[in-house]
Write an enzyme that holds these catalytic residues in place. Structure first.
Site, PDB file in Angstrom:
ATOM      1  N   SER A  16      47.178  31.564  36.705  1.00 59.16           N
ATOM      2  CA  SER A  16      46.579  32.706  36.449  1.00 59.16           C
ATOM      3  C   SER A  16      47.232  34.011  37.171  1.00 59.16           C
ATOM      4  O   SER A  16      48.255  34.199  36.580  1.00 59.16           O
ATOM      5  CB  SER A  16      45.039  32.545  37.062  1.00 59.16           C
ATOM      6  OG  SER A  16      44.056  33.618  36.849  1.00 59.16           O
ATOM      7  N   ASP A  67      44.529  39.137  32.765  1.00 58.88           N
ATOM      8  CA  ASP A  67      45.334  38.669  33.939  1.00 58.88           C
ATOM      9  C   ASP A  67      46.154  37.526  33.322  1.00 58.88           C
ATOM     10  O   ASP A  67      46.253  37.601  31.870  1.00 58.88           O
ATOM     11  CB  ASP A  67      44.350  38.074  34.966  1.00 58.88           C
ATOM     12  CG  ASP A  67      43.658  36.661  34.326  1.00 58.88           C
ATOM     13  OD1 ASP A  67      43.500  36.455  33.124  1.00 58.88           O
ATOM     14  OD2 ASP A  67      43.219  35.914  35.407  1.00 58.88           O
ATOM     15  N   ASP A  80      41.909  34.875  31.170  1.00 55.92           N
ATOM     16  CA  ASP A  80      40.705  34.483  31.171  1.00 55.92           C
ATOM     17  C   ASP A  80      39.863  35.700  31.826  1.00 55.92           C
ATOM     18  O   ASP A  80      38.488  35.718  32.256  1.00 55.92           O
ATOM     19  CB  ASP A  80      40.354  33.426  31.833  1.00 55.92           C
ATOM     20  CG  ASP A  80      40.894  33.118  33.390  1.00 55.92           C
ATOM     21  OD1 ASP A  80      41.454  34.339  33.853  1.00 55.92           O
ATOM     22  OD2 ASP A  80      40.500  32.010  33.897  1.00 55.92           O
ATOM     23  N   GLU A 109      31.952  38.189  36.869  1.00 52.97           N
ATOM     24  CA  GLU A 109      32.259  38.480  38.130  1.00 52.97           C
ATOM     25  C   GLU A 109      32.907  39.981  37.904  1.00 52.97           C
ATOM     26  O   GLU A 109      33.531  40.291  36.922  1.00 52.97           O
ATOM     27  CB  GLU A 109      33.608  37.700  38.345  1.00 52.97           C
ATOM     28  CG  GLU A 109      33.186  36.163  38.800  1.00 52.97           C
ATOM     29  CD  GLU A 109      34.298  35.364  39.507  1.00 52.97           C
ATOM     30  OE1 GLU A 109      33.802  34.706  40.194  1.00 52.97           O
ATOM     31  OE2 GLU A 109      35.297  35.546  38.876  1.00 52.97           O
ATOM     32  N   ARG A 145      32.444  36.392  54.145  1.00 49.80           N
ATOM     33  CA  ARG A 145      32.519  34.906  53.589  1.00 49.80           C
ATOM     34  C   ARG A 145      33.967  34.411  53.575  1.00 49.80           C
ATOM     35  O   ARG A 145      34.860  35.307  53.460  1.00 49.80           O
ATOM     36  CB  ARG A 145      31.949  34.658  52.058  1.00 49.80           C
ATOM     37  CG  ARG A 145      32.743  35.356  51.003  1.00 49.80           C
ATOM     38  CD  ARG A 145      32.399  35.027  49.593  1.00 49.80           C
ATOM     39  NE  ARG A 145      33.286  35.829  48.661  1.00 49.80           N
ATOM     40  CZ  ARG A 145      34.551  35.317  48.211  1.00 49.80           C
ATOM     41  NH1 ARG A 145      35.022  34.328  48.683  1.00 49.80           N
ATOM     42  NH2 ARG A 145      35.261  36.073  47.454  1.00 49.80           N
ATOM     43  N   PRO A 146      34.103  33.233  53.847  1.00 42.42           N
ATOM     44  CA  PRO A 146      35.533  32.600  53.766  1.00 42.42           C
ATOM     45  C   PRO A 146      35.981  32.666  52.319  1.00 42.42           C
ATOM     46  O   PRO A 146      35.243  32.408  51.418  1.00 42.42           O
ATOM     47  CB  PRO A 146      35.284  31.255  54.356  1.00 42.42           C
ATOM     48  CG  PRO A 146      33.752  30.924  54.111  1.00 42.42           C
ATOM     49  CD  PRO A 146      33.077  32.117  54.273  1.00 42.42           C
ATOM     50  N   THR A 172      40.245  30.840  48.037  1.00 43.57           N
ATOM     51  CA  THR A 172      41.763  30.632  47.615  1.00 43.57           C
ATOM     52  C   THR A 172      42.588  31.227  48.560  1.00 43.57           C
ATOM     53  O   THR A 172      43.832  31.206  48.251  1.00 43.57           O
ATOM     54  CB  THR A 172      41.994  31.564  46.114  1.00 43.57           C
ATOM     55  OG1 THR A 172      41.761  32.995  46.570  1.00 43.57           O
ATOM     56  CG2 THR A 172      40.889  31.163  45.191  1.00 43.57           C
TER      57      THR A 172
HETATM   58  C1  16G Z   1      39.084  31.659  41.688  1.00 44.72           C
HETATM   59  C2  16G Z   1      37.800  31.652  40.804  1.00 44.72           C
HETATM   60  C3  16G Z   1      36.936  32.939  40.590  1.00 44.72           C
HETATM   61  C4  16G Z   1      36.561  33.654  42.065  1.00 44.72           C
HETATM   62  C5  16G Z   1      37.803  33.584  42.749  1.00 44.72           C
HETATM   63  C6  16G Z   1      37.282  34.017  44.298  1.00 44.72           C
HETATM   64  C7  16G Z   1      37.892  30.282  38.823  1.00 44.72           C
HETATM   65  C8  16G Z   1      38.417  30.071  37.405  1.00 44.72           C
HETATM   66  N1  16G Z   1      38.390  31.288  39.566  1.00 44.72           N
HETATM   67  O1  16G Z   1      40.010  32.620  41.197  1.00 44.72           O
HETATM   68  O2  16G Z   1      35.934  32.780  39.800  1.00 44.72           O
HETATM   69  O3  16G Z   1      36.181  34.800  41.805  1.00 44.72           O
HETATM   70  O4  16G Z   1      38.385  32.353  43.000  1.00 44.72           O
HETATM   71  O5  16G Z   1      38.450  33.846  45.131  1.00 44.72           O
HETATM   72  O6  16G Z   1      36.715  29.616  39.249  1.00 44.72           O
HETATM   73  P1  16G Z   1      38.175  34.033  46.742  1.00 44.72           P
HETATM   74  O7  16G Z   1      37.120  33.157  47.377  1.00 44.72           O
HETATM   75  O8  16G Z   1      39.569  33.905  47.268  1.00 44.72           O
HETATM   76  O9  16G Z   1      37.759  35.490  46.829  1.00 44.72           O
HETATM   77 MG    MG Z   2      42.975  33.890  35.261  1.00 45.61          MG
END
Ligand code: 16G
Ligand code: MG
Length: 586
Positions: A64, A276, A280, A358, A484-485, A488
């Site tokens: 992504s 992006d 998506d 989002e 929040r944790p 990603t």
């Molecule tokens: C991922 C998720 C997105 C979410 C993001 C939060 C999908 C396709 N993508 O990119 O929806 O907003 O994680 O990331 O599910 P974070 O927890 O690091 O902020």
């Molecule tokens: Mg993407």
């Protein structure tokens, strides 16, 4: 299963010793060179899932909006949705099994999930434009074939296109034709039908600058452009001909840095958008006459779409299916979920019509079969204005990608609505005003010490953290803050908002300090003052309107607008989610 063959081929895709990865909110993601074994194993897993569900399963190779050197993979379930949570766990176990344990883990999964190994399996594969993607998708294919699965490799696709293909194949073509051509035709036909009805045909409504993040979106938009060119002319930037994927461009960059992408000249009040890296997500923006940059994020996209849909629904059914004494304000529920598209998507599925976005620009609208049929019926049986509105609804349903948030489909939906409503980008932007806010990240030893409840808006652990946040929030006007944790990144996300930017910045800083002290902060203590880089995070997905929080309270508390105006905008925005009530009233 030919276990001997699996072992032999697995050795050709050997796992680096000790490497542990997790199937996170968007699948596996890391440096491309660490992913070969994961790809092979996801090929194996996709076959098992396909046998279990007796359906086609998708595998998308992409990272992504991450840097070009990264890559990733995610599996797509039968109706185009994200993989079921229990299979996410299987994916993690399988990816992390050491070479000698791999067979056993595979057999365990088959047994636990009662997979009939005699069942046929079919897997479809897509990939983005990263240099590493072609080889990695070949590793997926190796995994699929070694356990006897059939496959179709679509090659280069946007992520939402792959979701669409899976959905089409598992619904016997009812949703559309499972080819890129079929995708282009379905969406473009709906778009052209819709925009034919637009009374304002001036050029200002019909041209758009698109930043494609140097990714797959550019390729696909170029292929598709001529199908819809009578309704919209697009000018592509960052089309991959020179720049690096996601580097200083793309939706995530624009959203995080609150500035235009590199390589795009913007004249005042020109409508622009960014995709992006896997197309998506989409955000819009413009420069006003004073040269100030204005971002129109997922919240405002949701507002525009739901207000438009509500208008059409009321036009078709007011005083008929929907009793005219029903107060519109009563039929507008707004829900919050945890962060992550899958949570939003599942919530939206509970309604006859559900719109989710989002703030980072990922979202779509979902329509139940019952409501789709009702709309079709209305388009045939009703007359005049009601029929026209029902026809528009029919087309707009076709224009949405109901399998996943889709930058191309969302762009066409937005462009159609703006043209039909004769709205300029500034008028759209003025639907409501955001409260000043700030997002930060804090490094802690183990982010799992933070657990949350209430759609991630309240911290349950560590003890004392929520109380500390409550005390800090009380010091500022119109304020709130959440932690929040991240799903990603190895960080804790902090979000704060207040009546002024200065207050929002202070609050965010103080909350960061509380996290640092109470949740085991590591490295340098959070400092006051914010550089763009500090506020940037992989997905920028926290706070109102992101995965977990839509903008309702923020809007209500914005002192700059009259309450009536705000609530009107709010009602319009959420009208859609309320449609279940229309059905219930009936
Ligand atoms: C991922 C998720 C997105 C979410 C993001 C939060 C999908 C396709 N993508 O990119 O929806 O907003 O994680 O990331 O599910 P974070 O927890 O690091 O902020
Ligand atoms: Mg993407």
């Amino acid at each position: 299963m030919d276990l001997g063959a699996i072992t032999k081929y697995s050795a050709l895709h050997a796992k680096p010793n000790g490497l542990i990865l997790q199937y996170g909110t968007a699948g596996f993601r890391t440096k491309a060179e660490h992913l070969d074994h994961v790809m092979f194993r996801m090929g194996l897993l996709a076959v098992l899932r396909s046998k279990q569900t007796k359906s086609t399963i998708g595998v998308m190779v992409t990272a992504s909006h991450n840097p070009e050197e990264d890559n990733g993979v995610k599996l797509v379930d039968p109706l185009g949705e994200m993989l079921a949570p229990s299979w996410e766990e299987h994916a993690t176990c399988l990816a992390n099994a050491e070479e000698q344990d791999m067979q056993r883990v595979l057999i365990d999964i088959s047994e636990k999930e009662a997979v009939n190994l005699q069942q046929d399996a079919f897997v479809v594969i897509g990939r983005d434009t990263r240099p590493s993607s072609e080889k990695l998708s070949q590793s997926v294919i190796d995994g699929v074939t070694v356990v006897g699965g059939q496959f179709h490799d679509y090659g280069l696709l946007t992520t939402p296109q792959l979701h669409y293909m899976v959905y089409c194949r598992n619904t016997g073509g009812r949703y559309g034709k499972a080819t890129v051509e079929g995708y282009y035709q379905k969406l473009s036909k709906a778009f052209v039908e819709l925009t034919k009805q637009a009374s304002c045909s001036g050029d200002e409504y019909r041209s758009l600058k698109v930043d494609c993040a140097n990714g797959i979106g550019a390729l696909k938009l170029k292929e598709m452009e001529h199908y819809f060119s009578q309704g919209l002319s697009v000018q592509l930037f960052n089309d991959g001909s020179k720049g690096k994927l996601n580097h200083l461009c793309g939706a995530d960059f624009v959203k995080s840095h609150q500035k235009p992408p590199q390589g795009m000249e913007i004249k005042s009040n020109e409508r622009c958008c960014s995709f992006d890296g896997d197309a998506d997500r989409i955000v819009y923006y413009y420069h006003d006459a004073d040269g100030h940059f204005h971002l129109i994020d997922g919240d405002k996209i949701a507002t525009l779409i739901s207000s438009f849909l509500k208008e059409l629904l009321v036009e078709v059914w007011w005083g008929d299916w929907l009793p005219s004494k029903t107060r519109l304000s009563e039929i507008v529920p707004v829900y919050c979920t945890k962060t992550g598209v899958k949570h939003l998507h599942h919530k939206a599925q509970e309604f006859d019509i559900g719109v989710y976005f989002e703030a980072n620009g990922h979202g779509t609208a979902l329509f139940s079969t019952a409501v789709e049929m009702k709309i079709k019926q209305s388009a045939e049986q009703l007359e005049d204005k009601k029929r026209k509105a029902a026809k528009m609804l029919e087309n707009i349903i076709d224009l949405f990608n109901q399998a996943a948030g889709d930058a191309i489909s969302d762009m066409l939906v937005i462009e159609a609505i703006l043209a039909l409503k004769g709205l300029t980008v500034q008028q759209w932007d003025a639907l409501y005003t955001d409260l000043p806010n700030r997002q930060l990240k804090v490094q802690v030893a183990d982010r799992r010490v933070i657990s949350t409840t209430n759609a991630e808006r309240q911290a349950v652990t560590p003890p004392g953290l929520q109380e500390a946040i409550n005390d800090l929030v009380k010091k500022y006007k119109l304020s709130r803050a959440f932690v929040r944790p991240s799903g990603t990144e190895d960080v804790v996300r902090v979000y704060a908002e207040a009546d002024s930017q200065e207050s929002a910045d202070h609050l965010a800083h103080e909350v960061s300090l509380a996290v640092f002290q109470l949740a085991g902060g590591i490295g340098e203590r959070p400092q006051p003052g914010y550089k763009a880089a500090e506020t940037t995070h992989i997905n920028n997905a926290f706070g109102p309107g992101t995965a977990n929080e839509h903008t309702v309270p923020k809007q209500c508390r914005d002192g700059s607008r009259s309450f009536a105006k705000e609530t009107r905008a709010l009602r319009m925005r959420s009208a859609l989610a309320s449609h279940r009530k229309l059905i219930m009233i009936n």
